[in-house]
Design an enzyme around this catalytic site. Structure first.
Site, PDB file in Angstrom:
ATOM      1  N   HIS A 238       0.811  -1.213   0.000  1.00  0.00           N
ATOM      2  CA  HIS A 238       0.000   0.000   0.000  1.00  0.00           C
ATOM      3  C   HIS A 238       0.856   1.280   0.000  1.00  0.00           C
ATOM      4  O   HIS A 238       0.730   2.131  -0.873  1.00  0.00           O
ATOM      5  CB  HIS A 238      -0.898   0.029   1.248  1.00  0.00           C
ATOM      6  CG  HIS A 238      -1.701  -1.217   1.475  1.00  0.00           C
ATOM      7  ND1 HIS A 238      -2.774  -1.593   0.696  1.00  0.00           N
ATOM      8  CD2 HIS A 238      -1.576  -2.171   2.423  1.00  0.00           C
ATOM      9  CE1 HIS A 238      -3.276  -2.725   1.161  1.00  0.00           C
ATOM     10  NE2 HIS A 238      -2.586  -3.102   2.196  1.00  0.00           N
TER      11      HIS A 238
HETATM   12  O1  RIB Z   1      -4.939   0.249   4.677  1.00  0.00           O
HETATM   13  C1  RIB Z   1      -3.538   0.211   4.528  1.00  0.00           C
HETATM   14  C2  RIB Z   1      -2.882   1.313   5.294  1.00  0.00           C
HETATM   15  O2  RIB Z   1      -3.129   1.149   6.679  1.00  0.00           O
HETATM   16  C3  RIB Z   1      -1.345   1.327   5.147  1.00  0.00           C
HETATM   17  O3  RIB Z   1      -0.896   2.656   5.201  1.00  0.00           O
HETATM   18  C4  RIB Z   1      -0.875   0.567   6.346  1.00  0.00           C
HETATM   19  O4  RIB Z   1       0.431   0.987   6.787  1.00  0.00           O
HETATM   20  C5  RIB Z   1      -1.887   0.972   7.366  1.00  0.00           C
HETATM   21  O5  RIB Z   1      -1.482   2.231   7.899  1.00  0.00           O
END
Ligand code: RIB
Ligand code: CA
Length: 312
Positions: A238
């Site tokens: 992500h």
């Molecule tokens: O949904 C994914 C996000 O939530 C990413 O940034 C992960 O590090 C958590 O913070």
């Protein structure tokens, strides 16, 4: 060159995004701001400082930010990132640099010193930016761009049926930021980050053995979870995708639409609502990703980690 502030809730994938940022020659990293999210800001700050020490980059400045969402208690993600937020890594690193100051003060100083030049890359909840804009709303016009990981537009949430974790943790902050008049706001949502998949074998292409070993230790539990659900040892990257979009925008196809966030609902709090058809007849306020070049992402991910590994 990109003047960048990286706002993180270091966490496992935040850490990988930071490693990529540190090796990217086209990034002038003005500083890192921390926030509560995956873990409390005390821990996400400690993790960020320890990571910089581990990477031999203690000169990078870190500024501590918000300890919790604007209007609700913090619900962290330690069940995914481990109790220390880095799957137990770097716990032995006792001697690490200190913070340089407060995140909001650093934001004000940076956006006023470099009006229209600084890109804010956010990989955690958006609390710090919302607090800045409440204190100094005029700053919105001085931010060159915001690129934020968050949201679930046409896919289910990963924290609630409609809520992605970063937005769901502080939906009021995300709502206020999206409606603050920031001209260039891009939300990198689960719609594409869930397709930014790295499988365990991909790490065989990492040249620096110490970096490869650290990444595999950092990710083994994350991959276990993914394997249990999807029968393959892989991880959705992500936060790294969010940073890589700045470095190689061709990885994603984006469109500008009206985007807002629910923050006053019993069941759909944190829902990111994208008006693809213009039905609200409101001015488009954010860029949203509609497609990802998965091969280009994977090439860039490995290339950038090797670039960082070469300078560590
Ligand atoms: O949904 C994914 C996000 O939530 C990413 O940034 C992960 O590090 C958590 O913070
Ligand atoms: Ca994060």
């Amino acid at each position: 060159m990109h003047k960048v502030i990286l706002d993180v809730d270091t966490g496992i994938d935040d850490a990988i995004a930071l490693i990529i940022a540190l090796g990217a020659g086209e990034i002038e990293l003005l500083g890192i701001t921390t926030v509560s999210g995956n873990v409390h800001v005390e821990q996400s700050t400690r993790n960020t400082l320890r990571l910089l020490k581990f990477l031999g980059r203690e000169e990078v400045k870190v500024y501590k930010g918000s300890s919790g969402p604007l209007d609700r208690p913090l619900v962290d993600a330690s069940q995914i990132h481990g109790s220390n937020g880095l799957n137990g890594q770097l716990e032995d690193l006792e001697d690490y640099p200190g913070v340089q100051g407060d995140a909001i003060d650093f934001y004000k100083e940076s956006f006023n010193r470099y009006p229209g030049e600084v890109t804010l890359v956010m990989t955690g909840p958006q609390t710090n930016l919302a607090r800045l804009l409440r204190e100094a709303p005029e700053t919105a016009s001085r931010i060159k761009a915001v690129i934020a990981m968050g949201g679930a537009l046409r896919v289910p949430g990963n924290h609630t049926p409609l809520g992605e974790f970063n937005i769901m943790t502080d939906p009021m902050a995300a709502y206020e930021n999206l409606h603050a008049g920031i001209e260039n706001f891009t939300l990198i949502s689960l719609d594409v980050t869930l397709k930014a998949l790295i499988v365990e074998e991909d790490f065989d292409q990492i040249r620096n053995p110490a970096l490869k070993e650290f990444l595999l230790r950092l990710l083994d539990r994350y991959m276990d979870r993914y394997e249990t659900k999807n029968q393959v040892r892989a991880v959705p990257m992500h936060d790294p995708l969010t940073l890589l979009y700045l470095l190689n925008p061709g990885i994603l196809k984006v469109e500008k639409h009206y985007l807002t966030v629910e923050f006053q609902s019993l069941f759909s709090d944190g829902h990111t609502i994208c008006d693809y058809l213009g039905q609200y007849q409101r001015r488009p306020n954010a860029y949203v990703p509609v497609a990802i070049d998965r091969d280009a992402f994977k090439r860039e991910f490995i290339k950038r980690l090797n670039q960082s590994g070469d300078v560590l």
